[in-house]
Motif scaffolding. Structure first.
Motif, PDB file in Angstrom:
ATOM      1  N   MET A   1       0.771  -1.205  -0.020  1.00  0.00           N
ATOM      2  CA  MET A   1      -0.017  -0.101   0.014  1.00  0.00           C
ATOM      3  C   MET A   1       0.923   1.234  -0.252  1.00  0.00           C
ATOM      4  O   MET A   1       1.852   1.357   0.673  1.00  0.00           O
ATOM      5  CB  MET A   1      -0.724  -0.105   1.124  1.00  0.00           C
ATOM      6  CG  MET A   1      -2.057  -0.875   1.253  1.00  0.00           C
ATOM      7  SD  MET A   1      -3.175  -0.020  -0.032  1.00  0.00           S
ATOM      8  CE  MET A   1      -4.409  -1.401   0.056  1.00  0.00           C
TER       9      MET A   1
ATOM     10  N   CYS B   1      -9.833  -1.838   3.618  1.00  0.00           N
ATOM     11  CA  CYS B   1      -8.732  -1.540   3.100  1.00  0.00           C
ATOM     12  C   CYS B   1      -7.609  -2.594   3.150  1.00  0.00           C
ATOM     13  O   CYS B   1      -6.493  -2.809   2.202  1.00  0.00           O
ATOM     14  CB  CYS B   1      -8.053  -0.044   3.372  1.00  0.00           C
ATOM     15  SG  CYS B   1      -9.161   0.932   2.680  1.00  0.00           S
TER      16      CYS B   1
ATOM     17  N   CYS C   1      -7.205  -5.375   0.585  1.00  0.00           N
ATOM     18  CA  CYS C   1      -7.052  -4.853  -0.737  1.00  0.00           C
ATOM     19  C   CYS C   1      -5.911  -4.706  -1.337  1.00  0.00           C
ATOM     20  O   CYS C   1      -4.773  -4.453  -0.662  1.00  0.00           O
ATOM     21  CB  CYS C   1      -7.822  -3.351  -0.563  1.00  0.00           C
ATOM     22  SG  CYS C   1      -7.731  -2.543  -2.268  1.00  0.00           S
TER      23      CYS C   1
ATOM     24  N   CYS D   1      -4.182   3.438  -4.618  1.00  0.00           N
ATOM     25  CA  CYS D   1      -5.260   4.150  -3.954  1.00  0.00           C
ATOM     26  C   CYS D   1      -4.825   5.164  -3.124  1.00  0.00           C
ATOM     27  O   CYS D   1      -3.961   4.840  -2.156  1.00  0.00           O
ATOM     28  CB  CYS D   1      -6.335   3.261  -3.396  1.00  0.00           C
ATOM     29  SG  CYS D   1      -7.828   4.031  -2.917  1.00  0.00           S
TER      30      CYS D   1
ATOM     31  N   PRO E   1     -14.056   3.214   3.562  1.00  0.00           N
ATOM     32  CA  PRO E   1     -14.248   3.815   2.233  1.00  0.00           C
ATOM     33  C   PRO E   1     -15.454   3.663   1.685  1.00  0.00           C
ATOM     34  O   PRO E   1     -16.266   3.027   1.928  1.00  0.00           O
ATOM     35  CB  PRO E   1     -13.162   3.168   1.129  1.00  0.00           C
ATOM     36  CG  PRO E   1     -13.023   1.576   1.842  1.00  0.00           C
ATOM     37  CD  PRO E   1     -13.379   1.891   3.340  1.00  0.00           C
TER      38      PRO E   1
ATOM     39  N   CYS F   1     -13.598   2.852  -4.111  1.00  0.00           N
ATOM     40  CA  CYS F   1     -12.995   1.517  -4.298  1.00  0.00           C
ATOM     41  C   CYS F   1     -13.264   1.366  -5.871  1.00  0.00           C
ATOM     42  O   CYS F   1     -12.278   0.631  -6.180  1.00  0.00           O
ATOM     43  CB  CYS F   1     -13.511   0.428  -3.308  1.00  0.00           C
ATOM     44  SG  CYS F   1     -13.422   0.452  -1.545  1.00  0.00           S
TER      45      CYS F   1
ATOM     46  N   ALA G   1     -10.512   3.111  -7.908  1.00  0.00           N
ATOM     47  CA  ALA G   1      -9.137   2.458  -7.567  1.00  0.00           C
ATOM     48  C   ALA G   1      -9.107   1.050  -8.239  1.00  0.00           C
ATOM     49  O   ALA G   1      -8.156   0.777  -8.896  1.00  0.00           O
ATOM     50  CB  ALA G   1      -8.967   2.380  -6.217  1.00  0.00           C
ATOM     51  N   HIS G   2     -10.020   0.220  -8.433  1.00  0.00           N
ATOM     52  CA  HIS G   2     -10.150  -1.074  -8.834  1.00  0.00           C
ATOM     53  C   HIS G   2      -9.910  -0.941 -10.398  1.00  0.00           C
ATOM     54  O   HIS G   2      -9.382  -1.818 -11.017  1.00  0.00           O
ATOM     55  CB  HIS G   2     -11.083  -2.010  -8.265  1.00  0.00           C
ATOM     56  CG  HIS G   2     -10.545  -2.595  -6.836  1.00  0.00           C
ATOM     57  ND1 HIS G   2     -10.732  -1.796  -5.723  1.00  0.00           N
ATOM     58  CD2 HIS G   2      -9.894  -3.824  -6.778  1.00  0.00           C
ATOM     59  CE1 HIS G   2     -10.196  -2.438  -4.802  1.00  0.00           C
ATOM     60  NE2 HIS G   2      -9.716  -3.718  -5.426  1.00  0.00           N
TER      61      HIS G   2
ATOM     62  N   PRO H   1     -13.809  -4.505  -2.788  1.00  0.00           N
ATOM     63  CA  PRO H   1     -13.440  -5.370  -1.969  1.00  0.00           C
ATOM     64  C   PRO H   1     -14.531  -5.730  -0.585  1.00  0.00           C
ATOM     65  O   PRO H   1     -14.613  -6.913  -0.359  1.00  0.00           O
ATOM     66  CB  PRO H   1     -12.167  -4.954  -1.210  1.00  0.00           C
ATOM     67  CG  PRO H   1     -11.937  -3.841  -1.938  1.00  0.00           C
ATOM     68  CD  PRO H   1     -12.766  -3.311  -2.821  1.00  0.00           C
TER      69      PRO H   1
HETATM   70  S1  SF4 Z   1      -9.733   0.542  -3.190  1.00  0.00           S
HETATM   71 FE1  SF4 Z   1     -11.133   0.647  -1.456  1.00  0.00          FE
HETATM   72  S2  SF4 Z   1     -10.532  -0.906  -0.113  1.00  0.00           S
HETATM   73 FE2  SF4 Z   1      -8.528  -0.803  -1.729  1.00  0.00          FE
HETATM   74  S3  SF4 Z   1      -7.399   0.786  -0.493  1.00  0.00           S
HETATM   75 FE3  SF4 Z   1      -8.821   1.904  -1.640  1.00  0.00          FE
HETATM   76  S4  SF4 Z   1     -10.403   2.656  -0.396  1.00  0.00           S
HETATM   77 FE4  SF4 Z   1      -9.371   0.930   0.513  1.00  0.00          FE
END
Ligand code: SF4
Length: 320
Positions: free
Chosen positions: A186, A242, A245, A250, A267, A272, A275-276, A310
């Protein structure tokens, strides 16, 4: 442990992340407060980032600022000597393209989703010519399901352009697509955990957004010391979603979390999914670049996954 301090030189200092700054009345940090903030950073061995307003500081300020190693974050209108230049919206991005960019400088482009989807050419022109471009969405909280589809298509289109730049021998850095390929863990914002903000009022805040929010309470002051209540809430190991994840790029924005879920460590669905989508397109980009030749041989392939939030996988966490 706090490692970074953001020093807002004025109430009108340029916003450089998801948050807006609606303040228009100048409130310059008093010189004594600035000196005390620098002394604090020296004693605590913190990395310092100064955030500038859009006017030139009075005589004496720059000399004090130069007394410590630092990063300067500046708006485009006063960008001389900046390490990071903030472009607030597409108009400033276009102005930059007309003015010409400095290769050694990093740029932050704050932009809303509709402008982003409409203006890929300008973004590509900048990406081609700068050391790094961070794109920050200013209305991430308003993404709809249709916007997620548009964002995926936009990332795919940009990814093709990034491949072309690599094939030409360049190494473009775009936070949305290239950061995740380089990361093994992270790399989030760290507000309240590794980073704190000193505001012109002499108080500490979790981040600039909390200072600028009407209900953003201070977390200590230069006078009384730093006092982050329940500091574990800002840490990854206490973030219930998180910590499961691997969208390592992110921002994990604490301010957006509190705005949208009322909890700093939980979050929103929007954050999320966005970011995915970036994570997954980074995976595709990495695979494509590896088909073109050797690329980051020491980095693991990013796993294929079937979800975009997630939280949807929560029943499986207990089995991990
Ligand atoms: S995508 Fe969602 S779960 Fe993953 S680090 Fe970012 S805020 Fe957290």
């Amino acid at each position: 442990m706090i490692q970074y301090i953001v020093i807002l030189l004025d109430d009108t200092s340029v916003p450089f992340c998801h948050y807006p700054n609606k303040k228009q009345e100048r409130r310059l940090m008093p010189l004594d407060t600035l000196k005390a903030g620098i002394l604090y950073a020296m004693k605590e061995n913190l990395n310092v980032q100064f955030v500038y307003p859009s006017y030139h500081l009075p005589v004496g300020y720059e000399e004090v600022i130069e007394s410590i190693d630092h990063v300067k974050i500046k708006p485009l209108v006063v960008s001389d000597g900046a390490d990071v230049v903030v472009l607030d919206g597409m108009e400033e991005a276009e102005l930059l393209v007309r003015k010409g960019m400095k290769y050694a400088t990093s740029y932050v482009l704050r932009i809303d989703k509709d402008s982003l989807f409409a203006q890929s050419d300008t973004i590509l022109s900048i990406l081609d010519k700068v050391a790094r471009l961070n794109v920050v969405l200013t209305d991430l909280d308003r993404f709809s399901n249709d916007d997620f589809v548009s964002y995926r298509e936009w990332l795919q289109m940009l990814s093709k352009a990034v491949v072309n730049l690599y094939v030409e021998g360049k190494s473009p850095q775009l936070n949305l697509l290239t950061d995740r390929m380089m990361l093994d863990g992270m790399n989030n914002c760290g507000a309240g955990d590794t980073c704190v903000t000193l505001a012109p009022d002499g108080n500490f805040y979790v981040c600039p957004a909390f200072y600028l929010s009407e209900d953003g309470n201070p977390v200590g002051s230069l006078h009384n010391g730093l006092d982050v209540r329940n500091p574990q809430l800002y840490r990854l190991d206490h973030a219930p979603i998180c910590r499961h994840c691997d969208a390592y790029q992110c921002k994990r924005c604490i301010w957006l979390n509190r705005k949208l879920t009322l909890e700093v460590n939980t979050p929103s669905h929007e954050q999320c999914v966005v970011a995915h989508l970036e994570r997954n397109e980074s995976r595709n980009l990495m695979l494509t670049l590896r088909r073109c030749g050797e690329f980051l041989p020491n980095k693991k392939e990013i796993k294929e996954i079937s979800y975009l939030d997630p939280y949807d996988m929560r029943n499986e966490w207990n089995n991990q």
